[in-house]
Design an enzyme around this catalytic site. Structure first.
Site, PDB file in Angstrom:
ATOM      1  N   ASP A  56       0.883  -1.146   0.000  1.00 31.24           N
ATOM      2  CA  ASP A  56       0.000   0.000   0.000  1.00 31.24           C
ATOM      3  C   ASP A  56       0.934   1.213   0.000  1.00 31.24           C
ATOM      4  OD1 ASP A  56      -3.208   0.596   1.593  1.00 31.24           O
ATOM      5  OD2 ASP A  56      -2.088   1.744   0.114  1.00 31.24           O
TER       6      ASP A  56
HETATM    7  C1  GLC Z   1      -4.271   4.269  -0.386  1.00 29.76           C
HETATM    8  C2  GLC Z   1      -5.146   3.094   0.037  1.00 29.76           C
HETATM    9  C3  GLC Z   1      -5.151   1.967  -0.945  1.00 29.76           C
HETATM   10  C4  GLC Z   1      -5.050   2.541  -2.341  1.00 29.76           C
HETATM   11  C5  GLC Z   1      -3.653   3.127  -2.481  1.00 29.76           C
HETATM   12  C6  GLC Z   1      -3.428   3.764  -3.847  1.00 29.76           C
HETATM   13  O1  GLC Z   1      -3.550   4.728   0.720  1.00 29.76           O
HETATM   14  O2  GLC Z   1      -4.882   2.536   1.324  1.00 29.76           O
HETATM   15  O3  GLC Z   1      -6.362   1.220  -0.737  1.00 29.76           O
HETATM   16  O4  GLC Z   1      -5.266   1.533  -3.307  1.00 29.76           O
HETATM   17  O5  GLC Z   1      -3.368   4.062  -1.455  1.00 29.76           O
HETATM   18  O6  GLC Z   1      -4.269   4.849  -4.005  1.00 29.76           O
END
Ligand code: GLC
Length: 755
Positions: free
Chosen positions: A290
């Site tokens: 993430d």
């Molecule tokens: C965010 C979220 C994740 C998302 C990623 C990219 O922090 O936690 O679910 O897909 O970043 O945007």
């Protein structure tokens, strides 16, 4: 969503210059992955594991100043394998051309984005759509979202979120399938099928991402990003089944969770990643971090620096570094220092290259970039009609007294800060859903009831100032100046439609709440209106279960309308006018108070369940009854349904045998209606304590007025198996209870024995 356009404009202006150079006359040689891997330098391999957000938006803490130039050089020299948030067929084509032309092997990028509940056409938020219990519908909306996204150059979405959660304080419940493992798993499978279709290389399908692996929905206190403490039985029996099903369904990718589980951050969790996912489950796709979750291993306090973080993450089985620059800065030295084997990096790169091959990118890096197709695909009439249908099927009728619904009145007052709000119904995680583009509640009612005399008052403000993904939502004003107008229009109406709830960004990532009642002055406004007119239909628009005890006690009709997307107003009007008979069921419990949290239907018995009245020594709160406001699986209809007692094909089954469970459901009303017939079981005695009920099946069917339908379920060994005390998966002989009904708390019961 706010954009960091500096990086983006830098890349585009530069790549425009480079496209005048000689174009790659042909896509990268159609090498088998091993052949390609054998040609790659260590730097080029590590580049494939590096992912940046270089588009027009940010979905996490943005790049530090001065990083733009570094990132541009890395993009140009094969130091980036995939990007997120770069949107539009034209922009993507130019960036892809730049990478294919400027890098030694011309390995194309993957373009990714959070397509959570639609791309341009926005569908109900996932929690809302989950209330439809309509798996085919959810597969269809995911397929349309994929078609629109792919037409805009996106070939990988970071969805579905498979996090089971029982805590509505956590803002991200809006993004998932609710509190139940079985329902959440089936919904996750439907969404993955919708996104990926039968062929990932098809230009109308995109790679899915099973996220967040794992345990994120159990963040302590419902506070986003907080620590998670769950036992291994809870992990295996409640949290992981949806992910295991996603792996079996070949979801193209997985994503780490931010949180730790009992001290081990998910991005560095070897048990989760290597032992379970890539080992026991034999998963072959890549795992993406993430947003900077590798770098956050330092913040968690299990790594001293980026090098240690990189070593922990790659050795644990995490493959792609989103927005962390941890791998690109540290892996080469770690290999040279023999702290990380190049074999581990090769494994990660193989997974990335296989994804690119499956997407068809190694054959044609530009296949997803067709501006004409983009123009003809986005927001077309069929997609909007599907959004309207998904919206009405997601609505849950919570209360319907006073003969107010379906609407008959001609003098209607529409009151509330959300009534003319064309933005909040789009919800959070809205991808390219245009700000202010939804059909508002008021517009829906006005269009549906041209003959009615409709008055309107806002009543109060809900939130002021910029209301967007990236910044804090401003707190609501203490301004009661609109109350009198609302009271006046209410006084003169036959029925009052109060449209209250949460704005789009009151739920979603980083939007946890410590109280989950109606925000601001809304309840006060409702009570003032109630004093002059009790014929109120409360229409809730929200991203999470809310605590509405006074409302549930006093308001005669209550409709849960979530954030329903582009066609929200029409969807709600279809239900309120009776054009569509509501069929939704709650995918998540509504607690009576925040103090009850966590409260959910499939809880354990405890040693002291509530017993005889007057006896005080049982598990409860002294100041509130144990039951929730509205239980999991609950939802009314304009029809009424009667259930026969359960009939079982056998009273005793042996291992490997099936049991048929039958009921007859009668529509005792004069209105055709759909019913979600739910099947639950209870394993009365196990080697570990077992839930008092567990959903193991459901069927949504139309039953015509006055008619009956027989509904049969088959129960087999797989429905009775669980991770036992010794963590092996299987059944245990003994007594079982079986329940069938219209909600988790309104059921017929029977018993059977497993030998
Ligand atoms: C965010 C979220 C994740 C998302 C990623 C990219 O922090 O936690 O679910 O897909 O970043 O945007």
């Amino acid at each position: 969503m706010k954009g960091n356009s500096v990086i983006y404009s830098l890349f585009i202006s530069t790549s425009l210059f480079l496209t005048n150079c000689e174009k790659a006359d042909e896509p990268v040689k159609n090498n088998k992955i091993e052949n390609l891997l054998s040609q790659m330098t260590l730097d080029e391999k590590i580049g494939q594991l590096n992912q940046y957000s270089i588009g027009a938006e940010l979905t996490g803490p943005g790049a530090k100043e001065g990083q733009n130039k570094i990132r541009y050089e890395q993009l140009k020299n094969g130091g980036v394998g995939s990007v997120l948030n770069l949107l539009g067929a034209k922009n993507a084509r130019e960036t892809q051309q730049f990478v294919v032309d400027s890098t030694r092997l011309g390995i194309p990028l993957i373009f990714s984005y959070d397509v959570i509940h639609g791309y341009k056409t926005i569908f109900p938020i996932p929690l809302g759509e989950s209330a439809s219990w309509d798996l085919e519908l959810m597969q269809n909306t995911a397929a349309v979202a994929a078609k629109e996204a792919a037409a805009s150059g996106v070939m990988w979405t970071f969805a579905p979120m498979l996090d089971i959660s029982r805590d509505p304080r956590w803002g991200r419940v809006m993004e998932g399938g609710g509190e139940d493992t079985y329902l959440g798993t089936e919904i996750g499978k439907a969404r993955i099928r919708g996104f990926q279709g039968n062929d990932l290389s098809d230009i109308t399908t995109i790679a899915a991402c099973a996220k967040h692996f794992a345990g994120y929905g159990f963040s302590e206190g419902g506070r986003d990003y907080n620590n998670v403490y769950v036992g291994k039985h809870q992990l295996l029996n409640t949290i992981l089944p949806a992910f295991k099903a996603a792996a079996q369904l070949e979801a193209a990718t997985f994503m780490n969770a931010f949180n730790d589980i009992d001290g081990v951050p998910s991005s560095a969790n070897e048990y989760l990643l290597r032992e379970l996912l890539k080992g026991e489950w034999n998963y072959e796709g890549p795992v993406v971090s993430d947003w900077n979750s590798f770098g956050e291993l330092i913040t968690h306090g299990i790594a001293n620096d980026k090098s240690e973080a990189a070593q922990l993450a790659i050795n644990a089985g995490s493959d792609i570094d989103m927005e962390g620059s941890v791998y690109i800065e540290s892996l080469k030295q770690l290999v040279e220092d023999n702290k990380v084997s190049e074999g581990k990096i090769d494994d990660a790169v193989r997974r990335v290259l296989k994804l690119k091959q499956d997407l068809g990118l190694l054959d044609d890096p530009f296949k997803y970039f067709d501006e004409e197709r983009e123009k003809n695909t986005l927001l077309n009439a069929d997609h909007l009609e599907l959004a309207r249908d998904a919206g009405r099927k997601s609505i849950v009728l919570l209360k319907n007294e006073g003969d107010l619904l379906p609407l008959k009145a001609k003098n209607i007052a529409v009151i509330g800060p959300l009534a003319k709000d064309k933005d909040s119904p789009i919800g959070n995680w809205r991808a390219q859903g245009e700000t202010g583009s939804a059909v508002s509640f008021y517009e829906g009612i006005e269009a549906a009831l041209p003959e009615a005399n409709i008055t309107y008052a806002e009543g109060c403000k809900l939130s002021i100032g910029p209301n967007n993904f990236f910044n804090e939502v401003e707190v609501e004003e203490e301004d009661r100046s609109g109350f009198q107008e609302a009271i006046n229009v209410a006084r003169n109406a036959d029925v009052v439609l109060m449209n209250l709830g949460e704005t789009a960004y009151f739920s979603g990532e980083a939007r946890s709440r410590s109280e989950i009642g109606l925000p601001g002055l809304q309840l006060e406004l409702l009570k003032e209106v109630y004093k002059v007119n009790k014929n109120i239909v409360l229409v809730l628009m929200n991203g999470r279960p809310l605590t509405i005890p006074w409302e549930a006690e006093n308001i005669p009709a209550i409709v849960e309308a979530w954030h329903l997307g582009s066609m929200a107003g029409h969807s709600i009007a279809d239900v309120l006018t009776g054009k569509y008979n509501p069929s939704g069921k709650l995918p998540m419990t509504f607690p009576r108070s925040v103090g009850q949290i966590p409260t959910y239907y499939n809880h354990k018995m405890t040693g002291r369940p509530s017993t005889d009245p007057g006896m005080v020594f049982y598990s409860h709160n002294m100041d509130i009854e144990n039951s929730p406001q509205y239980p999991f699986g609950f939802g009314l209809s304009y029809s009424t349904f009667e259930y026969s007692p359960i009939a079982l094909s056998k009273e005793v089954i042996n291992k490997g045998e099936k049991l048929t469970v039958s009921v007859t459901v009668k529509n005792t009303s004069d209105v055709d209606g759909e019913e979600v017939v739910q099947l639950y079981i209870r394993d009365v005695v196990g080697s570990i304590t077992r839930p008092v009920k567990e959903l193991k099946g459901f069927k949504k069917l139309m039953i015509k007025a006055g008619e009956s339908a027989q509904v049969d379920f088959e129960i087999g060994e797989e429905d009775l198996a669980f991770y036992r005390k010794d963590f092996t998966f299987g059944t245990e002989p003994g007594d079982f209870e079986v329940f069938v009904g219209t909600s988790s708390s309104d059921v017929q019961t029977a018993t059977f024995k497993l030998n």
